[in-house]
Design a protein around this motif. Structure first.
Motif, PDB file in Angstrom:
ATOM      1  N   GLY A 129      -2.341   9.938  -1.961  1.00  6.50           N
ATOM      2  CA  GLY A 129      -3.628   9.970  -1.263  1.00  6.50           C
ATOM      3  C   GLY A 129      -3.854   8.649  -0.551  1.00  6.50           C
ATOM      4  O   GLY A 129      -3.053   7.708  -0.653  1.00  6.50           O
ATOM      5  N   ALA A 130      -4.962   8.582   0.181  1.00  7.23           N
ATOM      6  CA  ALA A 130      -5.270   7.348   0.909  1.00  7.23           C
ATOM      7  C   ALA A 130      -5.637   6.251  -0.085  1.00  7.23           C
ATOM      8  O   ALA A 130      -6.248   6.511  -1.114  1.00  7.23           O
ATOM      9  N   GLY A 131      -5.273   5.021   0.244  1.00  6.91           N
ATOM     10  CA  GLY A 131      -5.606   3.911  -0.653  1.00  6.91           C
ATOM     11  C   GLY A 131      -4.952   2.627  -0.195  1.00  6.91           C
ATOM     12  O   GLY A 131      -4.568   2.487   0.979  1.00  6.91           O
ATOM     13  N   ARG A 132      -4.859   1.698  -1.127  1.00  6.57           N
ATOM     14  CA  ARG A 132      -4.194   0.427  -0.822  1.00  6.57           C
ATOM     15  C   ARG A 132      -3.469  -0.075  -2.071  1.00  6.57           C
ATOM     16  O   ARG A 132      -3.813   0.311  -3.192  1.00  6.57           O
ATOM     17  N   PRO A 133      -2.470  -0.938  -1.871  1.00 10.53           N
ATOM     18  CA  PRO A 133      -1.602  -1.296  -2.998  1.00 10.53           C
ATOM     19  C   PRO A 133      -2.205  -2.347  -3.926  1.00 10.53           C
ATOM     20  O   PRO A 133      -3.045  -3.150  -3.522  1.00 10.53           O
ATOM     21  N   GLY A 134      -1.722  -2.339  -5.157  1.00 12.21           N
ATOM     22  CA  GLY A 134      -2.007  -3.425  -6.085  1.00 12.21           C
ATOM     23  C   GLY A 134      -1.168  -4.645  -5.715  1.00 12.21           C
ATOM     24  O   GLY A 134      -0.210  -4.554  -4.952  1.00 12.21           O
ATOM     25  N   TRP A 135      -1.538  -5.769  -6.297  1.00 16.94           N
ATOM     26  CA  TRP A 135      -0.928  -7.037  -5.899  1.00 16.94           C
ATOM     27  C   TRP A 135       0.483  -7.212  -6.463  1.00 16.94           C
ATOM     28  O   TRP A 135       1.388  -7.659  -5.764  1.00 16.94           O
ATOM     29  N   HIS A 136       0.687  -6.886  -7.740  1.00 20.07           N
ATOM     30  CA  HIS A 136       1.992  -7.180  -8.357  1.00 20.07           C
ATOM     31  C   HIS A 136       3.113  -6.366  -7.710  1.00 20.07           C
ATOM     32  O   HIS A 136       4.195  -6.881  -7.433  1.00 20.07           O
ATOM     33  N   VAL A 137       2.831  -5.089  -7.461  1.00 18.53           N
ATOM     34  CA  VAL A 137       3.875  -4.229  -6.884  1.00 18.53           C
ATOM     35  C   VAL A 137       4.155  -4.634  -5.434  1.00 18.53           C
ATOM     36  O   VAL A 137       5.273  -4.452  -4.935  1.00 18.53           O
TER      37      VAL A 137
END
Ligand code: ZN
Length: 417
Positions: A225-233
């Motif tokens: 789905g639509a979103g944004r990534p986490g920092w660590h990954v």
């Protein structure tokens, strides 16, 4: 992204020896890269507040590593990310009533100009989180597919749920920072994690993909789905894509050891097999006049402000290098004054010191830097040499310029004399 321009690095005669650095994961000095290639990843900035001395000290530490590596004949590949979409950036943009993209772009530019002024060698790959989003989303989907991640129930008003890594999928978790669980829980809460969030399998499980919220920027994540990534990954993907998993050195400030490097390494281990990096090297924290330097205290010393006030960047660089990269230390005006005086003294010595023991200075500088990037030791070598050169009979009238020492200081310490 286009990194800043590289400073010229003089070629020195001969070669330095293997460089050893302190590895957080083993607690020991390790050869940082066996060669012939050396692959370095240093976590980049979140561009919402310009380069303060703490950032500068971290990038200068790994600049020393890169310079020592090159001098020892290794082919260096250096990658760095820019976390150009993340909660702190979005919060700052909202607070200041500016577009988050404009805020990020302006701060990235300022950071690059600070780095260039400090003569920091640029990364070969400088990759923004936003430009890496398709690859990060694919990686998160791959982690879900192999059971190393799970999706929470969607929050009210959201179409999709947030995706978290399942740390139980990584039997080696904890190998970077070696912390007790209580410490991990406390640091997770302090440094951007969400151990209190209900529904997670383990309170420490880190966010991989944040589903789109009203008013927040978001991108197509395919089945996520639509979103944004986490920092660590983000860092796992950018490092592995450019350098390959199992690269030589993962670097950053000591506040990144946990959770950031621990989590990035864990994602990397799950995806590609351990180890994600051979060595985890961490730079100490920089305070101001004995206090912790932090945005919340409003006591940041910015490189750009020092430059605007007419401070020579070489003096800033030398003031930082007077402290071992692993130590926690405090920025002071006295330290900056000492650095400016040291520059004057070294320049005077270089102008007349050509008859002195330049080969020995080069050998000693190489030895100091190969020993866990001992910059204070290197400065002591040069101070001693400068005293001798300036005290030599004849002095300014008869002396020749000490070109080899000047080249060595330029190539190894990044300071033009
Ligand atoms: Zn990182």
């Amino acid at each position: 992204m286009h990194p800043w321009s590289a400073p010229a690095v003089p070629q020195l005669p001969g070669r330095g020896g293997p460089v050893r650095v302190h590895d957080t994961s083993t607690g020991e000095l390790q050869v940082a890269a066996p060669g012939p290639k050396a692959r370095l990843y240093v976590c980049g900035i979140t561009p919402y507040d310009a380069t303060h001395l703490g950032h500068a000290a971290t990038y200068l530490a790994f600049d020393l590593l890169q310079r020592a590596w090159r001098d020892s004949g290794l082919q260096v590949r250096y990658a760095q990310n820019v976390t150009d979409v993340d909660d702190p950036l979005l919060e700052r943009a909202t607070r200041d009533g500016v577009d988050w993209r404009e805020l990020a772009a302006s701060q990235v530019d300022l950071f690059a100009s600070d780095m260039e002024a400090l003569r920091v060698l640029p990364p070969d790959a400088w990759v923004g989180a936003v430009e890496a989003i398709p690859r990060i989303a694919a990686t998160v989907r791959a982690m879900l597919a192999r059971g190393a991640a799970y999706t929470l129930a969607p929050e009210e008003g959201c179409e999709h749920g947030d995706v978290y890594a399942d740390l139980s999928a990584d039997p080696g978790f904890g190998a970077v920072a070696h912390l007790a669980r209580e410490q991990m829980l406390a640091l997770s809460a302090e440094r951007g994690g969400d151990p209190q969030r209900p529904g997670k399998r383990d309170p420490l499980d880190p966010l991989l993909w944040r589903a789109a919220r009203e008013g927040e920027p978001h991108w197509d994540g395919g089945t996520l789905g639509a979103g944004r990534p986490g920092w660590h990954v983000e860092c796992t993907v950018i490092a592995a894509d450019d350098l390959g998993s199992g690269f030589d050195v993962q670097g950053g400030g000591s506040d990144l050891a946990f959770p950031h490097h621990e989590m990035s390494a864990s994602h990397g281990a799950v995806l590609y097999g351990p180890p994600f990096a051979g060595v985890y090297a961490h730079a100490g924290m920089v305070g101001l006049d004995g206090e912790k330097m932090s945005k919340s205290k409003g006591n940041l010393v910015l490189v750009s402000r020092l430059r605007a006030a007419g401070v020579e960047p070489a003096a800033v660089r030398l003031a930082v290098l007077a402290h071992h990269y692993r130590s926690d230390w405090s920025w002071t005006q006295a330290g900056l004054d000492d650095a400016a005086e040291r520059l004057v003294r070294w320049r005077a010595a270089v102008a007349v010191g050509g008859d002195s023991e330049q080969d020995a200075v080069l050998a000693d500088l190489r030895a100091r830097l190969a020993d866990d990037l001992d910059a204070p030791g290197a400065l002591a070598v040069l101070d001693a040499w400068a005293s001798t050169a300036l005290a030599a009979p004849g002095g300014a009238e008869s002396g020749q310029r000490a070109d080899l020492v000047a080249d060595a200081v330029d190539a190894l310490l990044g300071i033009a004399l």
